[in-house]
Design a protein around this motif. Structure first.
Motif, mmCIF file in Angstrom:
data_model
loop_
_atom_site.group_PDB
_atom_site.id
_atom_site.type_symbol
_atom_site.label_atom_id
_atom_site.label_comp_id
_atom_site.label_asym_id
_atom_site.label_seq_id
_atom_site.Cartn_x
_atom_site.Cartn_y
_atom_site.Cartn_z
ATOM 1 N N VAL A 117 -7.105 27.135 -3.253
ATOM 2 C CA VAL A 117 -7.583 26.802 -4.595
ATOM 3 C C VAL A 117 -6.456 26.806 -5.617
ATOM 4 C CG1 VAL A 117 -9.116 27.542 -6.455
ATOM 5 C CG2 VAL A 117 -9.916 27.607 -4.110
ATOM 6 N N LYS A 118 -5.440 27.627 -5.405
ATOM 7 C CA LYS A 118 -4.349 27.734 -6.366
ATOM 8 C C LYS A 118 -3.074 27.046 -5.895
ATOM 9 C CE LYS A 118 -5.969 32.095 -8.355
ATOM 10 N NZ LYS A 118 -5.629 33.497 -8.674
ATOM 11 N N GLY A 119 -3.176 26.206 -4.893
ATOM 12 C CA GLY A 119 -1.983 25.557 -4.351
ATOM 13 C C GLY A 119 -1.500 24.387 -5.179
ATOM 14 N N GLY A 120 -0.250 23.986 -4.917
ATOM 15 C CA GLY A 120 0.338 22.840 -5.604
ATOM 16 C C GLY A 120 -0.372 21.540 -5.279
ATOM 17 N N ALA A 121 -1.022 21.471 -4.111
ATOM 18 C CA ALA A 121 -1.740 20.256 -3.730
ATOM 19 C C ALA A 121 -2.862 19.958 -4.712
ATOM 20 C CB ALA A 121 -2.302 20.397 -2.319
ATOM 21 N N LEU A 122 -3.521 21.003 -5.213
ATOM 22 C CA LEU A 122 -4.594 20.791 -6.176
ATOM 23 C C LEU A 122 -4.046 20.317 -7.520
ATOM 24 C CD1 LEU A 122 -6.515 22.063 -4.094
ATOM 25 C CD2 LEU A 122 -7.685 23.152 -6.007
ATOM 26 N N ILE A 123 -2.845 20.770 -7.869
ATOM 27 C CA ILE A 123 -2.204 20.264 -9.097
ATOM 28 C C ILE A 123 -1.969 18.762 -8.959
ATOM 29 C CG2 ILE A 123 -0.112 20.358 -10.505
ATOM 30 C CD1 ILE A 123 0.129 23.312 -9.768
ATOM 31 N N THR A 124 -1.463 18.348 -7.798
ATOM 32 C CA THR A 124 -1.229 16.924 -7.557
ATOM 33 C C THR A 124 -2.535 16.136 -7.636
ATOM 34 O OG1 THR A 124 0.587 17.539 -6.082
ATOM 35 C CG2 THR A 124 -0.166 15.268 -5.991
ATOM 36 N N HIS B 288 0.832 -1.205 0.000
ATOM 37 C CA HIS B 288 0.000 0.000 0.000
ATOM 38 C C HIS B 288 0.866 1.254 0.000
ATOM 39 C CE1 HIS B 288 -3.085 -2.848 0.911
ATOM 40 N NE2 HIS B 288 -2.742 -3.010 2.178
ATOM 41 N N ILE B 289 0.479 2.234 -0.816
ATOM 42 C CA ILE B 289 1.163 3.532 -0.818
ATOM 43 C C ILE B 289 0.112 4.637 -0.826
ATOM 44 C CG2 ILE B 289 2.800 5.060 -1.977
ATOM 45 C CD1 ILE B 289 4.005 2.709 -3.379
ATOM 46 N N ILE B 290 0.295 5.610 0.067
ATOM 47 C CA ILE B 290 -0.577 6.790 0.111
ATOM 48 C C ILE B 290 0.293 8.033 -0.020
ATOM 49 C CG2 ILE B 290 -2.029 8.227 1.614
ATOM 50 C CD1 ILE B 290 -3.558 5.945 0.474
ATOM 51 N N SER B 291 -0.121 8.961 -0.858
ATOM 52 C CA SER B 291 0.532 10.264 -0.930
ATOM 53 C C SER B 291 -0.286 11.268 -0.127
ATOM 54 C CB SER B 291 0.645 10.732 -2.384
ATOM 55 O OG SER B 291 1.619 9.973 -3.065
ATOM 56 N N ILE B 292 0.390 12.037 0.697
ATOM 57 C CA ILE B 292 -0.264 13.072 1.498
ATOM 58 C C ILE B 292 0.274 14.424 1.044
ATOM 59 C CG2 ILE B 292 -0.558 14.046 3.808
ATOM 60 C CD1 ILE B 292 -0.342 11.247 4.948
ATOM 61 N N VAL B 293 -0.625 15.320 0.662
ATOM 62 C CA VAL B 293 -0.218 16.647 0.188
ATOM 63 C C VAL B 293 -1.098 17.706 0.838
ATOM 64 C CG1 VAL B 293 0.625 15.774 -2.023
ATOM 65 C CG2 VAL B 293 -1.757 16.505 -1.820
ATOM 66 N N GLY B 294 -0.617 18.948 0.788
ATOM 67 C CA GLY B 294 -1.403 20.033 1.370
ATOM 68 C C GLY B 294 -0.651 21.342 1.332
ATOM 69 N N THR B 295 -1.215 22.327 1.964
ATOM 70 C CA THR B 295 -0.678 23.676 1.929
ATOM 71 C C THR B 295 0.651 23.790 2.681
ATOM 72 O OG1 THR B 295 -1.111 25.972 2.558
ATOM 73 C CG2 THR B 295 -2.031 24.285 3.985
ATOM 74 N N ARG B 296 1.472 24.753 2.238
ATOM 75 C CA ARG B 296 2.697 25.076 2.965
ATOM 76 C C ARG B 296 2.372 25.870 4.240
ATOM 77 N NH1 ARG B 296 4.545 24.428 -2.202
ATOM 78 N NH2 ARG B 296 6.738 23.766 -2.447
ATOM 79 N N ASN B 297 1.169 26.423 4.303
ATOM 80 C CA ASN B 297 0.752 27.234 5.461
ATOM 81 C C ASN B 297 -0.193 26.432 6.356
ATOM 82 O OD1 ASN B 297 1.927 29.963 4.575
ATOM 83 N ND2 ASN B 297 0.708 29.368 2.803
ATOM 84 N N ALA B 298 0.260 25.295 6.783
ATOM 85 C CA ALA B 298 -0.607 24.397 7.552
ATOM 86 C C ALA B 298 -0.999 25.007 8.895
ATOM 87 C CB ALA B 298 0.113 23.075 7.781
ATOM 88 N N THR B 299 -2.262 24.830 9.256
ATOM 89 C CA THR B 299 -2.749 25.277 10.559
ATOM 90 C C THR B 299 -2.568 24.149 11.573
ATOM 91 O OG1 THR B 299 -4.998 24.446 10.207
ATOM 92 C CG2 THR B 299 -4.495 26.674 9.384
ATOM 93 N N ASP B 300 -2.793 24.457 12.828
ATOM 94 C CA ASP B 300 -2.724 23.416 13.862
ATOM 95 C C ASP B 300 -3.754 22.320 13.579
ATOM 96 O OD1 ASP B 300 -0.697 24.723 15.169
ATOM 97 O OD2 ASP B 300 -2.017 25.754 16.587
ATOM 98 N N LEU C 232 8.193 16.796 0.832
ATOM 99 C CA LEU C 232 9.172 17.382 1.745
ATOM 100 C C LEU C 232 9.194 18.914 1.689
ATOM 101 C CD1 LEU C 232 11.131 16.257 3.868
ATOM 102 C CD2 LEU C 232 12.933 16.343 2.175
ATOM 103 N N ALA C 233 8.037 19.502 1.394
ATOM 104 C CA ALA C 233 7.914 20.965 1.419
ATOM 105 C C ALA C 233 7.484 21.403 2.814
ATOM 106 C CB ALA C 233 6.890 21.424 0.382
ATOM 107 N N HIS C 234 7.468 22.712 3.049
ATOM 108 C CA HIS C 234 6.963 23.241 4.311
ATOM 109 C C HIS C 234 5.490 22.860 4.468
ATOM 110 C CE1 HIS C 234 10.482 25.379 5.447
ATOM 111 N NE2 HIS C 234 10.431 26.280 4.472
ATOM 112 N N GLY C 235 4.996 22.874 5.683
ATOM 113 C CA GLY C 235 3.570 22.677 5.925
ATOM 114 C C GLY C 235 3.183 21.221 6.063
ATOM 115 N N ILE C 236 2.130 20.830 5.361
ATOM 116 C CA ILE C 236 1.579 19.486 5.471
ATOM 117 C C ILE C 236 2.594 18.428 5.066
ATOM 118 C CG2 ILE C 236 -0.164 17.897 4.554
ATOM 119 C CD1 ILE C 236 -1.275 19.871 6.611
ATOM 120 N N ASP C 237 3.356 18.683 3.992
ATOM 121 C CA ASP C 237 4.320 17.689 3.509
ATOM 122 C C ASP C 237 5.274 17.260 4.617
ATOM 123 O OD1 ASP C 237 3.118 18.331 1.113
ATOM 124 O OD2 ASP C 237 4.992 18.397 -0.018
#
Length: 365
Positions: free
Chosen positions: A232-239, A112-124, A148-153
């Motif tokens: 809406v314009k984040g890289g996570a949506l591109i992924t 099993h493999i899961i990719s997790i992505v999200g904003t660089r400005n992650a909230t608590d 391996l970016a800032h935030g959720i990654d």
């Protein structure tokens, strides 16, 4: 195959992953590509006079020689498209890289493999969701991939390191550097149970255009992509869009209306580009996963007496596979017309013997 020529293939100007694979298919190996005449090259689909005029095999080989020295000095593994270790899920994507550079201790074809992505400005809140998801995924023998970016990654990678879950970071640059540098300590810990992966050779800067390319690996290498907080314009949506184009499952946690970094997730759910995710059970059920439990007794499955001969055959086939079986595979294995198979499957599902899952796959209950 010659490792030198495999690496050199990626240094040929104006020859991308799709064209490289066409050359490999036509010539038989990377080494043969470098021996091919102009006339033979012109027979390859997508290769024209203009492309051939810009090819410099000597320059590509020279760069490859330098790259091999870097690889040997830094204990980096080269995973070529034809290697058994190459990620099988990624290989099914038309624009998959022809070569990957890997550093660490990673299994690229786990169950099993899961990719997790999200904003660089992650909230608590987003970090908490991420932590809970990784904690629950721990029970499913899973590899977690991110960028391996800032935030959720990096939050996902850190949670994996803490819990001992294998994790791989896909980079948008060469392995001679790390961007952002603040994540170096996490990256070094990841090498013990996972590692770093990139299609870019040493000397490649983390340029803006590299990251959408990086995202296709993040999307293509996994069974599914989970989006945790995104604008809406984040890289996570591109992924997420790329994952949809690969016909992979996409899931998103809903966010509060009006929150900037929840708008992307809500957009994906609203437009049926992602399934609503509220807990790990949603994800596991949709993918047909079962928890690891070595202490669980092996259950002997007995065939129900009220099944027809066709239905018994379907049950026997499903019983032979731990993972859900696609309806196309069932058609081939049972040798039934699709309409007849569909009727049998529907009847068995209504009786509670089997379950249908996303992607027209089936498993025994």
């Amino acid at each position: 195959m010659s490792l030198l020529h495999q690496v050199a293939l990626t240094f040929i100007k104006n020859i991308g992953p799709v064209a490289s694979k066409s050359l490999l298919a036509y010539m038989g190996s990377a080494e043969e590509v470098f021996k091919a005449s102009k006339e033979k090259m012109l027979r390859v689909p997508g290769i024209g006079e203009k492309t051939i005029a810009q090819i410099d095999f000597d320059e590509a080989l020279k760069k490859a020689e330098a790259e091999l020295l870097f690889i040997e000095r830094n204990n980096i593994e080269v995973v070529f498209y034809t290697d058994a270790r190459y990620p099988k899920r990624l290989k099914n994507c038309n624009d998959a890289p022809v070569l990957l550079y890997a550093k660490g201790r990673m299994e690229l074809n786990p169950p099993h493999i899961i990719s997790i992505v999200g904003t660089r400005n992650a909230t608590d809140y987003g970090k908490q969701l991420c932590r809970q998801l990784v904690e629950e995924l721990q029970q499913y023998n899973v590899l977690i991939v991110s960028g391996l970016a800032h935030g959720i990654d990096v939050a996902a990678h850190k949670d994996c390191v803490k819990l001992g879950v294998p994790t791989v970071g896909v980079l948008g640059h060469g392995l001679d550097r790390l961007y952002p540098s603040q994540n170096r300590a996490t990256a070094e810990k990841m090498l013990e149970n996972g590692g770093l992966l990139t299609e870019y050779p040493s000397g490649t800067n983390p340029d803006r255009e590299n990251f959408p390319q990086r995202n296709r690996i993040v999307a293509g290498i996994a069974d599914a992509t989970v989006v945790i907080e995104a604008s809406v314009k984040g890289g996570a949506l591109i992924t997420a869009e790329i994952a949809n184009s690969y016909n992979r499952d996409v899931f998103a946690f809903p966010g509060r209306i009006g929150d900037e970094f929840s708008e992307g997730c809500n957009f994906l759910i609203r437009n049926n580009k992602a399934s609503l995710l509220t807990c790990m059970a949603d994800l596991a059920f949709s993918l047909g996963w079962e928890k690891n439990d070595d202490s669980k007794p092996v259950e002997q499955f007995s065939l129900p007496f009220d099944l027809s001969a066709d239905e018994r055959l379907i049950i026997e086939i499903l019983q032979q596979h731990k993972a859900p079986v696609a309806i196309d595979d069932l058609t081939l294995k049972t040798n039934m017309p699709l309409s007849q198979l569909a009727m049998n499957l529907l009847n068995m599902e209504m009786q509670g013997y089997i379950s249908s899952l996303p992607g027209k796959t089936y498993r025994i209950n």
